[in-house]
Design a protein around this motif. Structure first.
Motif, PDB file in Angstrom:
ATOM      1  N   ASN A  60      84.069  47.942  33.757  1.00 28.20           N
ATOM      2  CA  ASN A  60      82.980  48.777  34.219  1.00 28.20           C
ATOM      3  C   ASN A  60      82.134  48.139  35.181  1.00 28.20           C
ATOM      4  O   ASN A  60      81.134  48.762  35.703  1.00 28.20           O
ATOM      5  CB  ASN A  60      82.164  49.082  32.901  1.00 28.20           C
ATOM      6  N   ARG A  88      81.548  53.595  38.793  1.00 31.47           N
ATOM      7  CA  ARG A  88      80.975  53.408  37.423  1.00 31.47           C
ATOM      8  C   ARG A  88      81.033  55.243  36.938  1.00 31.47           C
ATOM      9  O   ARG A  88      81.398  55.190  35.741  1.00 31.47           O
ATOM     10  CB  ARG A  88      79.728  53.019  37.160  1.00 31.47           C
ATOM     11  N   GLN A  89      80.764  55.836  37.854  1.00 27.40           N
ATOM     12  CA  GLN A  89      80.779  57.469  37.349  1.00 27.40           C
ATOM     13  C   GLN A  89      82.017  57.870  36.791  1.00 27.40           C
ATOM     14  O   GLN A  89      82.175  58.720  35.880  1.00 27.40           O
ATOM     15  CB  GLN A  89      80.418  58.300  38.643  1.00 27.40           C
ATOM     16  N   ILE A  93      81.949  54.133  29.263  1.00 26.26           N
ATOM     17  CA  ILE A  93      81.965  53.092  28.345  1.00 26.26           C
ATOM     18  C   ILE A  93      80.993  53.526  27.321  1.00 26.26           C
ATOM     19  O   ILE A  93      79.943  54.026  27.413  1.00 26.26           O
ATOM     20  CB  ILE A  93      81.608  51.716  28.982  1.00 26.26           C
ATOM     21  N   PHE A  95      79.412  51.476  23.854  1.00 30.04           N
ATOM     22  CA  PHE A  95      79.085  50.208  23.255  1.00 30.04           C
ATOM     23  C   PHE A  95      78.920  50.173  21.794  1.00 30.04           C
ATOM     24  O   PHE A  95      78.665  51.316  21.144  1.00 30.04           O
ATOM     25  CB  PHE A  95      77.755  49.744  23.721  1.00 30.04           C
ATOM     26  N   PHE A  98      75.509  51.337  20.329  1.00 35.19           N
ATOM     27  CA  PHE A  98      75.353  52.892  20.853  1.00 35.19           C
ATOM     28  C   PHE A  98      74.464  52.888  22.312  1.00 35.19           C
ATOM     29  O   PHE A  98      74.862  53.422  23.102  1.00 35.19           O
ATOM     30  CB  PHE A  98      74.301  53.507  20.135  1.00 35.19           C
ATOM     31  N   ASN A  99      73.301  52.048  22.240  1.00 34.94           N
ATOM     32  CA  ASN A  99      72.417  51.940  23.410  1.00 34.94           C
ATOM     33  C   ASN A  99      72.091  53.426  23.844  1.00 34.94           C
ATOM     34  O   ASN A  99      71.887  53.466  24.973  1.00 34.94           O
ATOM     35  CB  ASN A  99      73.082  51.305  24.555  1.00 34.94           C
ATOM     36  N   LEU A 100      71.763  54.022  22.794  1.00 31.27           N
ATOM     37  CA  LEU A 100      71.092  55.397  23.323  1.00 31.27           C
ATOM     38  C   LEU A 100      69.554  55.094  23.723  1.00 31.27           C
ATOM     39  O   LEU A 100      68.996  54.083  23.402  1.00 31.27           O
ATOM     40  CB  LEU A 100      71.147  56.393  22.154  1.00 31.27           C
ATOM     41  N   MET A 112      70.882  63.046  31.275  1.00 29.01           N
ATOM     42  CA  MET A 112      70.126  62.229  32.348  1.00 29.01           C
ATOM     43  C   MET A 112      70.961  62.012  33.353  1.00 29.01           C
ATOM     44  O   MET A 112      70.644  62.218  34.655  1.00 29.01           O
ATOM     45  CB  MET A 112      69.623  61.058  31.599  1.00 29.01           C
ATOM     46  N   ALA A 113      72.108  61.326  33.147  1.00 27.84           N
ATOM     47  CA  ALA A 113      73.179  60.919  34.286  1.00 27.84           C
ATOM     48  C   ALA A 113      73.397  62.079  35.273  1.00 27.84           C
ATOM     49  O   ALA A 113      73.519  61.987  36.230  1.00 27.84           O
ATOM     50  CB  ALA A 113      74.166  60.034  33.597  1.00 27.84           C
ATOM     51  N   GLN A 154      74.693  58.898  16.109  1.00 21.13           N
ATOM     52  CA  GLN A 154      74.238  58.223  17.207  1.00 21.13           C
ATOM     53  C   GLN A 154      75.441  57.925  18.207  1.00 21.13           C
ATOM     54  O   GLN A 154      75.706  58.044  19.399  1.00 21.13           O
ATOM     55  CB  GLN A 154      73.429  56.897  17.003  1.00 21.13           C
ATOM     56  N   ARG A 161      77.452  61.263  25.527  1.00 16.22           N
ATOM     57  CA  ARG A 161      76.777  61.140  27.033  1.00 16.22           C
ATOM     58  C   ARG A 161      77.921  60.457  28.140  1.00 16.22           C
ATOM     59  O   ARG A 161      77.523  60.782  29.213  1.00 16.22           O
ATOM     60  CB  ARG A 161      75.730  59.888  26.453  1.00 16.22           C
ATOM     61  N   ALA A 162      78.734  59.842  27.561  1.00 17.14           N
ATOM     62  CA  ALA A 162      79.508  59.082  28.535  1.00 17.14           C
ATOM     63  C   ALA A 162      80.794  60.304  29.195  1.00 17.14           C
ATOM     64  O   ALA A 162      80.974  60.359  30.334  1.00 17.14           O
ATOM     65  CB  ALA A 162      80.595  58.208  28.012  1.00 17.14           C
ATOM     66  N   MET A 165      79.628  62.871  32.213  1.00 24.43           N
ATOM     67  CA  MET A 165      80.053  62.569  33.624  1.00 24.43           C
ATOM     68  C   MET A 165      81.458  62.694  33.958  1.00 24.43           C
ATOM     69  O   MET A 165      81.991  62.514  35.125  1.00 24.43           O
ATOM     70  CB  MET A 165      79.743  60.897  33.623  1.00 24.43           C
TER      71      MET A 165
END
Lengths: 257, 257
Positions: A60, A88-89, A93, A95, A98-100, A112-113, A154, A161-162, A165
């Motif tokens: 990534n 990266r688009q 990935i 994690f 989560f890293n929300l 968002m992305a 989550q 979210r991933a 994209m």
């Protein structure tokens, strides 16, 4: 494209050649090689610190590599000076943690992305996000904030979210390791669903039973080297390397207790 | 218990202090009712200048401080000089007493013989406040930016967002929210330090109180000025405490770092 001409079949989706990565003195990946074909599901297993997460983070481009090459559809993506954003688009990935984005609602996390990076309109991105959220049973959580969700929810949002994209490859970095045991199943169901769709996935995991079930191929990493790989039945039932046998004995011993 | 002990202390102060041998003299020179009534309206008018200096300095401070904090946070090696410059700035202006900065800039720059309005001590006094306070506030912003977990950045970048988009959409919203209580404290100090500008000329509250003290040969104007400052700073301090309290409660309940 790679100049060897002998490859009659399609190019591998992802290929790592002699990838070396060190953090200071510590060599985490040592001339690491790996091939992932289009639509293939590959599980990376091995002890903590064996380099599983680093492999994913290097693909990534979150970690710059010291040496070697990483190919996506035959193009070297690890060349210094390349703009990492468009690459990266194409690679999603997820994690362990989560890293929300805690300051944004579930729907905003997902849109968002697509809005910022792909320039999608608000209504359009919300519509496709809702389709994804609905498919993974999260529709009624669209307006919730991450801290109002369970860990399993989550992590499912993080996967959605991933996916928003529309990545060509998904990298899953021990995505169930920080979940309570009773929440693991709902997240693994999502991964099963992705496999049914034919998503190319590279999964670092400690869940041996799940790796055996979902993987087309399992790779055992030890000290930054791919020591052994094969179909799940081969690697789990007839490991060739002593290290692999020791590792499997240890982890299955732990799970059996 | 708290009520009883507070009452005891209160009564002791009210009863005992007037029994001190010099109380009559102190009362006459610090708490003269007629002088108070006489100077209070003029002091309030002078305070309006403090409010104005605060009103134009505060936004400038926040903007400049944010720029400095961002400069200190750039990761590109090519921009290292910018980073160094920002570090030097904060070191210098945090290391010099605010009042000295006001003297040097407030007397020094108009001394260059600039034309009106560029020779105004009000302008350069405010500028000195902005320069000095920006250094402190920049450190607050920087601490906020650094408190946002690295995983947030990784998540945003992995979705293909640029470093700028990551900063504006993911890192800064979280960072600023976290430092609001600390910012409030700096703004309260600023509200008081505005009075320092009077040392190079402008007649604001403190300076006016000084004039009134000399005219009346009485210190009551100082007490009146202190009361005016307190009337503004105490509510602000309580608000800052409340925000900090709410913040602690919220982050305590938040699962995602």
């Amino acid at each position: 494209m790679n100049g060897n001409g002998v490859r009659e079949v399609a190019l591998p989706k992802v290929e790592l050649r002699h990838v070396t990565k060190a953090f200071g003195e510590r060599v985490v990946l040592d001339e690491f090689d790996l091939v992932v074909d289009d639509g293939e599901v590959v599980c990376l297993i091995g002890a903590s610190g064996s380099g599983k997460s680093t492999v994913l983070r290097c693909i990534n481009l979150l970690e710059p590599i010291d040496d070697g090459e990483i190919f996506l559809d035959g193009n070297d993506i690890a060349m210094p000076g390349l703009d990492p954003d468009p690459i990266r688009q194409r690679i999603g990935i997820v994690f362990q943690q989560f890293n929300l984005f805690p300051h944004r609602s579930v729907l905003d996390n997902v849109t968002m992305a697509p809005r910022k990076v792909l320039g999608r309109g608000k209504a359009e991105s919300a519509a496709s996000a809702t389709v994804l959220l609905t498919r993974f049973g999260l529709r009624d959580k669209a307006d919730a904030y991450p801290d109002q969700l369970s860990g399993g929810q989550q992590q499912r949002v993080a996967i959605v979210r991933a996916l928003a994209m529309r990545p060509e490859v998904m990298l899953l970095d021990e995505i169930t390791s920080s979940l309570d045991p009773e929440l693991v199943g709902e997240v693994l169901d999502v991964v099963r669903e992705l496999k049914r769709e034919g998503m190319t996935m590279l999964i670092a995991t400690h869940e041996m039973a799940f790796a055996r079930e979902i993987a087309d191929r399992v790779c055992f990493l030890h000290d930054g080297v791919l020591l052994e790989s094969g179909r799940p039945s081969e690697l789990f039932d007839r490991p060739q390397q002593e290290r692999t046998r020791q590792f499997l004995a240890r982890v299955t011993g732990v799970t059996a207790r | 218990m708290a009520v009883v002990s507070t009452a005891v202390v209160g009564v002791a102060v009210v009863v005992l202090v007037p029994k001190a041998p010099g109380w009559k003299r102190v009362e006459a020179s610090f708490f003269a009712g007629d002088v108070f009534a006489d100077v209070f309206p003029g002091l309030l008018r002078a305070f309006w200048l403090d409010v104005k200096i605060f009103a134009w300095s505060a936004p400038c401070i926040l903007a400049l401080a944010m720029l400095i904090a961002l400069a200190r946070n750039v990761r590109s090696p090519a921009l290292f000089p910018l980073r160094l410059l920002a570090a030097l700035y904060t070191d210098v202006f945090r290391g010099v007493p605010v009042i000295l900065t006001i003297y040097l800039i407030g007397f020094g720059i108009p001394g260059l013989g600039l034309e009106r309005p560029w020779n105004s001590p009000l302008l350069w006094g405010s500028m000195a406040l902005v320069l000095a306070y920006s250094a402190y506030v920049a450190e607050v912003f920087r601490a906020g930016i650094e408190s946002v977990h690295e995983g947030q950045r990784a998540a945003a970048r992995s979705l293909g967002m640029s470093s700028r988009q990551t900063m504006t959409s993911v890192v800064l919203p979280q960072a600023v929210r976290r430092v609001v209580p600390a910012l409030m404290n700096d703004m309260i100090s600023l509200q008081k330090d505005v009075a320092l500008v009077s040392l190079i000329g402008p007649i604001e509250l403190l300076r006016q109180a000084d004039v009134d003290k000399s005219l009346n040969a009485n210190f009551t104007p100082y007490v009146a000025a202190a009361m005016i400052f307190l009337a503004v700073t105490i509510p602000l301090t309580r608000l800052a405490d409340y925000l900090l309290h709410r913040q602690r409660r919220r982050t305590g309940a938040t699962a995602v770092a």
